[in-house]
Scaffold this motif. Structure first.
Motif, PDB file in Angstrom:
ATOM      1  N   THR B 370       0.858  -1.188   0.000  1.00 57.11           N
ATOM      2  CA  THR B 370       0.000   0.000   0.000  1.00 57.11           C
ATOM      3  C   THR B 370       0.884   1.224   0.000  1.00 57.11           C
ATOM      4  OG1 THR B 370      -0.049  -0.096   2.393  1.00 57.11           O
ATOM      5  CG2 THR B 370      -1.921  -1.054   1.211  1.00 57.11           C
ATOM      6  N   LYS B 374       4.855   0.334  -3.137  1.00 56.51           N
ATOM      7  CA  LYS B 374       4.169  -0.489  -4.123  1.00 56.51           C
ATOM      8  C   LYS B 374       5.058  -1.629  -4.606  1.00 56.51           C
ATOM      9  CE  LYS B 374       0.016   1.016  -5.358  1.00 56.51           C
ATOM     10  NZ  LYS B 374      -1.155   0.145  -5.337  1.00 56.51           N
ATOM     11  N   ASP B 394      -2.929 -11.107  -5.115  1.00 59.51           N
ATOM     12  CA  ASP B 394      -3.146  -9.914  -5.923  1.00 59.51           C
ATOM     13  C   ASP B 394      -1.849  -9.122  -6.096  1.00 59.51           C
ATOM     14  OD1 ASP B 394      -2.891  -9.426  -3.336  1.00 59.51           O
ATOM     15  OD2 ASP B 394      -4.660  -8.157  -3.106  1.00 59.51           O
ATOM     16  N   LYS B 445      -2.095  -5.066  -6.807  1.00 61.83           N
ATOM     17  CA  LYS B 445      -1.934  -4.095  -5.742  1.00 61.83           C
ATOM     18  C   LYS B 445      -0.482  -3.686  -5.579  1.00 61.83           C
ATOM     19  CE  LYS B 445      -5.760  -5.159  -2.649  1.00 61.83           C
ATOM     20  NZ  LYS B 445      -6.055  -5.776  -1.354  1.00 61.83           N
TER      21      LYS B 445
END
Lengths: 101, 502
Positions: B370, B374, B394, B445
């Motif tokens: 997050t 990244k 993900d 993500k």
């Protein structure tokens, strides 16, 4: 232990093996870079050299022995037994005892 | 194999005679006595099963069998070749016979020599033959050739046994004993076998006593010539000391001593640097020490003592192992074990992970991708073993893998317990650079940039499923197990669970 006849092939093989072992150790410790093909070829070359030496030694010795034993000064006749006397038939090889043909 | 076969057989026959001796008592007794004396005294002595030296093709087994059973050796050779070709059973038999049957001028068989540590060329070839035979036999077990092989073997054995039995019956009949009724019809009434003329053992004519009337019986009135005792002495020497023990000729054998010292040198050289050096270097140093000891021993044996082919064989084995050890990559250390790295957050991921050998697992499931983090970049180095990298579902994985010998696998768990191999790449010196996107229905993500350097082994990339399930199962299936943390709320409790699970 009694000494026996000198065998050059074994001496050569032994020295080559010691040298090869040294090469491997130096290579493993990083002291001396040895190419991989040399490491792979070391033992076969040593064995072939030793075998060649053994064969050469054998051939040379056989030739020398034959040359020494070559001239058969009038042997094989009963007369020669007579001439040399039978006394040596006692200690000598048993084949000589029968000059009787 | 059983040197007393013949005598035992005589015993049985005399028992038979006793059993049936009611009818002709005196003749039976006489026959028995004759028989026993014939069994003991010179004649043809107790025949022993030996390997023949002079007529021989490979090991002299067939010639020896032929001599023992009074058959042409070809009768053994042809079925043996057939059996070898068909199912390998012939080679098995030949190898073991070569090992177990002593040669005719030696007292012990090759297996004994082998056990007493003197390996020679013949022993090695016998073992080789037996091994090849066993391999062929095992390879052909599923075939239908086994009954055929057994039939041929049985037929040859039957022929040999029949021949043996028949000769014995003939011999018994020649002596005058009543023949066993079951074998009576098997004995053909052929004329007696032609025999070689007797060896003249008496002195030749010119050594005959001059007085022919016999009064001066043994006055050895030779005109000239050596005494008979010379010949007797030589024959006694041949009979008594005819067996030449191995190694008698060229000094004492050194092989055992050398190999013992070499083993000790190998152990010392290996242990000396075990902790501080990588595995390959330690092994190389140890084996090179052993090889050097062999070399010194061989050099010594050039002057004193002797070494046989066994030592040469061990030298070759040592050198082959040494070459193998020197080719072990240096990155494989001696620190073996199972490791699990479980970074909790992106900042917790180290730059490099390193495992000498064993099973390692890099578990990235708790790393949150997050905000600013990244991308997580890491490097893993594996010497020997398995490295498993577990990533969440993900996340995009940018993989840069180099495998010396081994395999790169990418799993995706479709269900708990069962995992699907998405892609697999295996071979020598593979270099793979791919980007693994998350499955279709998920948005990426974050990115894990993973570079792996594995010498020998397996690299597994395991992608966790997205579905939340109750804990209890683990990612790859067979690896080091731990509790499965809940995937979605990341960075919470699960780390403690895993630590306990270990």
């Amino acid at each position: 232990m009694n000494r026996h006849r000198f065998e050059p092939a074994r001496l050569l093989l032994g020295l080559l093996l010691v040298g090869g072992a040294l090469m491997y150790v130096l290579d493993a410790l990083g002291e001396w870079r040895v190419p991989v093909w040399a490491q792979l070829a070391a033992l076969p070359v040593a064995l072939v050299l030793a075998a060649f030496t053994a064969w050469t030694t054998f051939a040379v010795r056989r030739r020398l022995r034959r040359r020494v034993a070559a001239p058969p000064a009038l042997g094989g006749m009963p007369m020669d037994d007579l001439r040399e006397g039978y006394g040596r038939g006692e200690g000598g090889p048993s084949g000589r005892s029968g000059g009787n043909g | 194999m059983c040197p007393t076969v013949r005598r035992g057989h005589h015993g049985r026959m005399t028992e038979d005679e006793h059993a049936s001796s009611d009818r002709p008592p005196p003749q039976g007794d006489a026959a028995t006595s004759v028989h026993e004396t014939a069994g003991e005294t010179p004649g043809p002595p107790v025949r022993k099963l030996t390997r023949s030296r002079r007529p021989k093709v490979v090991g002299g087994v067939c010639a020896g069998l032929g001599r023992y059973f009074d058959l042409d050796p070809v009768i053994f050779r042809v079925p043996l070749v057939v059996l070898s070709v068909v199912g390998g059973l012939g080679l098995v038999f030949y190898g073991f016979a070569w090992l177990l049957i002593p040669a005719e001028d030696e007292q012990q068989n090759e297996a004994r020599w082998l056990l007493s540590g003197r390996v020679e060329g013949t022993t090695l070839s016998a073992i080789l033959v037996a091994l090849v035979g066993c391999g062929l036999f095992l390879a052909s077990l599923g075939n239908s050739s086994t009954p055929f092989s057994l039939l041929i073997g049985g037929a040859v054995f039957g022929a040999a046994y029949w021949s043996h039995h028949r000769r014995q019956a003939e011999a018994a009949e020649a002596v005058g004993a009543p023949v066993d009724p079951t074998t009576a019809h098997a004995v053909a009434d052929a004329p007696p076998e032609a025999q070689a003329p007797p060896v003249p053992s008496t002195p030749s004519w010119w050594r005959e006593p001059l007085t022919k009337d016999g009064s001066g019986a043994r006055d050895t009135g030779y005109l000239w010539g050596p005494d008979d005792q010379v010949a007797q002495r030589t024959s006694r020497r041949l009979a008594g000391g005819g067996i030449r023990w191995r190694g008698e000729r060229r000094g004492r054998p050194l092989g055992g001593l050398i190999s013992m010292l070499a083993s000790a040198a190998a152990v010392i050289g290996t242990v000396a640097g075990w902790d501080s050096r990588p595995l390959g270097t330690s092994l190389t140093v140890g084996l090179a020490c052993a090889l050097a000891v062999y070399g010194v021993g061989l050099a010594v044996s050039a002057f004193v003592g002797r070494v046989g082919f066994g030592t040469i064989f061990l030298v070759v084995v040592t050198a082959v192992m040494l070459t193998g050890a020197s080719l072990i990559p240096k990155s494989i250390g001696t620190d073996w074990g199972d490791v699990v790295w479980t970074p909790v957050s992106a900042s917790d991921v180290e730059n490099a992970y390193r495992l000498d050998a064993g099973v390692g697992e890099l578990d990235l499931r708790n790393v949150r991708f997050t905000g600013a983090r990244k991308t997580v970049r890491t490097h893993a180095q594996l010497g020997l073993g398995t490295l498993r990298v577990v990533v969440p579902h993900d996340v995009t994985v940018a993989l840069d893998a180099r495998v010396g010998v081994g395999e790169v696998r990418q799993y995706r768990e479709s269900d708990f317990g069962g995992s699907t191999v998405v892609e697999s790449l295996s071979g020598f010196d593979k270099h793979q650079r791919t980007t693994l996107e998350p499955p279709d229905d998920h948005k990426s993500k974050g990115t894990v940039e993973l570079s792996v350097d594995a010498e020998i082994g397996q690299l597994e990339i395991v992608r966790l499923p997205s579905v939340e399930r109750p804990s209890g199962e683990r990612s790859g299936g067979e690896g080091p197990s731990g509790q499965r943390p809940d995937a979605e709320p990341p960075g919470s409790a699960p780390r403690g669970d895993r630590e306990e699970g270990r």
